[in-house]
Design a protein around this motif. Structure first.
Motif, PDB file in Angstrom:
ATOM      1  N   GLN A  58      98.300 -40.758  23.318  1.00  0.00           N
ATOM      2  CA  GLN A  58      99.264 -40.636  22.287  1.00  0.00           C
ATOM      3  C   GLN A  58      99.492 -38.925  22.180  1.00  0.00           C
ATOM      4  N   GLY A  59     100.821 -38.390  21.938  1.00  0.00           N
ATOM      5  CA  GLY A  59     101.030 -37.211  22.104  1.00  0.00           C
ATOM      6  C   GLY A  59     102.543 -36.909  21.343  1.00  0.00           C
ATOM      7  N   VAL A  60     102.752 -35.887  20.677  1.00  0.00           N
ATOM      8  CA  VAL A  60     104.260 -35.719  20.350  1.00  0.00           C
ATOM      9  C   VAL A  60     104.465 -34.282  20.647  1.00  0.00           C
ATOM     10  N   ILE A  61     105.903 -34.088  21.088  1.00  0.00           N
ATOM     11  CA  ILE A  61     106.348 -32.795  21.372  1.00  0.00           C
ATOM     12  C   ILE A  61     106.573 -32.132  20.141  1.00  0.00           C
ATOM     13  N   LEU A  62     106.314 -30.909  19.996  1.00  0.00           N
ATOM     14  CA  LEU A  62     106.564 -30.044  18.835  1.00  0.00           C
ATOM     15  C   LEU A  62     107.836 -29.481  18.979  1.00  0.00           C
ATOM     16  N   TRP A  63     108.440 -28.993  17.997  1.00  0.00           N
ATOM     17  CA  TRP A  63     109.982 -28.364  18.301  1.00  0.00           C
ATOM     18  C   TRP A  63     109.704 -27.275  18.666  1.00  0.00           C
ATOM     19  N   GLY A  64     110.288 -26.796  20.085  1.00  0.00           N
ATOM     20  CA  GLY A  64     110.011 -25.603  20.719  1.00  0.00           C
ATOM     21  C   GLY A  64     108.672 -25.436  21.431  1.00  0.00           C
ATOM     22  N   ALA A  65     107.987 -26.225  21.546  1.00  0.00           N
ATOM     23  CA  ALA A  65     106.588 -26.384  22.175  1.00  0.00           C
ATOM     24  C   ALA A  65     106.824 -26.177  23.632  1.00  0.00           C
ATOM     25  N   TYR A  66     108.178 -26.878  24.018  1.00  0.00           N
ATOM     26  CA  TYR A  66     108.296 -26.535  25.820  1.00  0.00           C
ATOM     27  C   TYR A  66     108.936 -25.445  26.167  1.00  0.00           C
ATOM     28  N   THR A  67     109.099 -24.323  25.361  1.00  0.00           N
ATOM     29  CA  THR A  67     109.256 -23.096  25.769  1.00  0.00           C
ATOM     30  C   THR A  67     108.446 -22.429  26.834  1.00  0.00           C
ATOM     31  N   ALA A  68     108.659 -21.384  27.399  1.00  0.00           N
ATOM     32  CA  ALA A  68     108.004 -20.928  28.588  1.00  0.00           C
ATOM     33  C   ALA A  68     106.668 -20.272  28.021  1.00  0.00           C
ATOM     34  N   GLY A  69     105.638 -20.681  28.874  1.00  0.00           N
ATOM     35  CA  GLY A  69     104.265 -20.098  28.579  1.00  0.00           C
ATOM     36  C   GLY A  69     103.498 -20.955  27.784  1.00  0.00           C
ATOM     37  N   LYS A  70     103.858 -22.116  27.339  1.00  0.00           N
ATOM     38  CA  LYS A  70     103.120 -22.895  26.413  1.00  0.00           C
ATOM     39  C   LYS A  70     102.306 -23.799  27.310  1.00  0.00           C
ATOM     40  N   THR A  71     100.946 -24.089  27.083  1.00  0.00           N
ATOM     41  CA  THR A  71     100.134 -25.091  27.777  1.00  0.00           C
ATOM     42  C   THR A  71     100.399 -26.384  27.544  1.00  0.00           C
ATOM     43  N   TYR A  72      99.853 -27.335  28.295  1.00  0.00           N
ATOM     44  CA  TYR A  72      99.871 -28.703  27.933  1.00  0.00           C
ATOM     45  C   TYR A  72      99.082 -29.159  26.729  1.00  0.00           C
ATOM     46  N   ALA A  73      98.125 -28.423  26.179  1.00  0.00           N
ATOM     47  CA  ALA A  73      97.454 -28.832  25.088  1.00  0.00           C
ATOM     48  C   ALA A  73      98.155 -28.218  23.827  1.00  0.00           C
ATOM     49  N   GLU A  74      98.970 -27.155  23.907  1.00  0.00           N
ATOM     50  CA  GLU A  74      99.921 -26.611  22.635  1.00  0.00           C
ATOM     51  C   GLU A  74     100.972 -27.658  22.637  1.00  0.00           C
ATOM     52  N   MET A  75     101.199 -28.570  23.333  1.00  0.00           N
ATOM     53  CA  MET A  75     102.452 -29.387  23.333  1.00  0.00           C
ATOM     54  C   MET A  75     101.946 -30.934  22.782  1.00  0.00           C
ATOM     55  N   LYS A  76     101.233 -30.856  21.872  1.00  0.00           N
ATOM     56  CA  LYS A  76     100.738 -31.784  21.289  1.00  0.00           C
ATOM     57  C   LYS A  76     100.300 -31.406  19.708  1.00  0.00           C
ATOM     58  N   ASP A  77     100.408 -32.324  18.850  1.00  0.00           N
ATOM     59  CA  ASP A  77     100.199 -32.024  17.042  1.00  0.00           C
ATOM     60  C   ASP A  77      99.585 -33.656  16.834  1.00  0.00           C
ATOM     61  N   ASP A  78      98.255 -33.609  16.774  1.00  0.00           N
ATOM     62  CA  ASP A  78      97.430 -34.600  16.359  1.00  0.00           C
ATOM     63  C   ASP A  78      97.811 -35.318  14.748  1.00  0.00           C
ATOM     64  N   ASP A  79      98.166 -34.487  14.115  1.00  0.00           N
ATOM     65  CA  ASP A  79      98.352 -34.611  12.716  1.00  0.00           C
ATOM     66  C   ASP A  79      99.818 -34.946  12.385  1.00  0.00           C
ATOM     67  N   SER A  80     100.699 -34.901  13.556  1.00  0.00           N
ATOM     68  CA  SER A  80     102.001 -35.389  13.084  1.00  0.00           C
ATOM     69  C   SER A  80     102.154 -36.858  12.761  1.00  0.00           C
TER      70      SER A  80
END
Length: 294
Positions: free
Chosen positions: A180-202
């Protein structure tokens, strides 16, 4: 994927233990009615360094069997079976045939569509030749049978079929390959890691899936994602350090697509959702295949 699922090839590179050690395995054998048949590769093509990788180790051999109302001719004295038989030769001259087979039953078989598995341990001696692998369908009396999708993996675990990554960029998804995983708005901007592209509380967490880890692109210039009906897909790209490149076609795709990774892309993370935005579970993406390309 758990740490124990990883190992190392003789050159030091990492592989997953579920990976298929056989390359170019597009051969199959199909029979209908009363017939015999066989087809073989010559030789078996395996991953580089396979000799040391298999020597003294346990391997599991498997293939896909699809049969309907299969009945063997019990009046004959020969073999009555559907068989996958790899053939190896040790430097001592000994021959090794770690095969897996469905043998005859007097009452025939119900319809079956699935894989057959068998595990073997190789001699701890040098293997000099991977001679061939062969499919047999022998002394079939009636019905339908097809043998396809051979696979050799390390260990005794039973895995669903996957082509070797040298043959495709990535293989079919299974329930261990997504989370399970959801992309945060702007999370795919340069320099973000895979872990930072997920929000468990969404709140929308249950409405997205993603590949459980980064998918290696293996130097491919392009790849194709086979997208089943009702599923939408977006790939996100990462560099060799696992940082997002910030380059993505942000529109969800609903039909099979060919993708060209941006310059510097070494990995991709694949995200999935349902076209109607309802809850999605791993079983919904089992028919997604990621591969091809050059």
């Amino acid at each position: 994927m758990n740490a124990e699922m990883f190992g190392f090839l003789p050159d030091g590179s990492t592989y997953t233990k579920r990976r298929n050690l056989m390359l170019g395995v597009d051969m199959s054998l199909e029979n209908t009615g009363s017939s015999n048949g066989s087809i073989n590769s010559d030789p078996i093509e395996l991953v580089p360094g396979w000799e040391k990788l298999i020597q003294g180790k346990t391997i599991t051999v498997s293939f896909q069997l699809d049969c309907d109302d299969l009945v063997f001719d019990e009046s004959t004295t020969g073999y009555k079976r559907v068989l996958l038989e790899p053939h190896f030769v040790f430097s001592s001259g000994d021959h090794w045939y770690p095969g897996v087979a469905l043998h005859s039953t007097s009452s025939g078989l119900p319809t079956y569509h699935g894989r057959l598995y068998a595990s073997y341990t190789a001699q701890d001696n040098e293997i000099s030749i991977a001679a061939r692998y062969r499919f047999y369908i022998q002394n079939m009396k009636s019905g339908y049978a097809k043998a396809s999708k051979p696979m050799i993996t390390l260990g005794t675990e039973w895995y669903p079929y996957t082509p070797a990554p040298e043959d495709v960029t990535f293989s079919g998804m299974d329930q261990n390959a997504v989370e399970q995983g959801v992309i945060l708005w702007g999370a795919y901007t340069a320099g973000k890691t895979y872990a930072e592209m997920k929000d468990d509380d969404s709140d929308s967490h249950k409405f997205r899936l993603r590949s459980a880890g980064l998918v290696p692109l293996l130097g491919k210039a392009s790849f194709t994602i086979n997208i089943p009906s009702g599923i939408c897909v977006i790939p996100y790209y990462f560099d060799s350090a696992g940082k997002s490149l910030g380059t993505v076609d942000s529109s969800w795709k609903t039909t099979t697509q060919s993708y060209t990774p941006p310059t510097g892309a070494v990995y991709a993370a694949i995200y999935f959702k349902k076209s109607d935005d309802s809850e999605i579970v791993p079983e919904d993406v089992l028919e997604v295949y990621i591969g091809g390309g050059g």
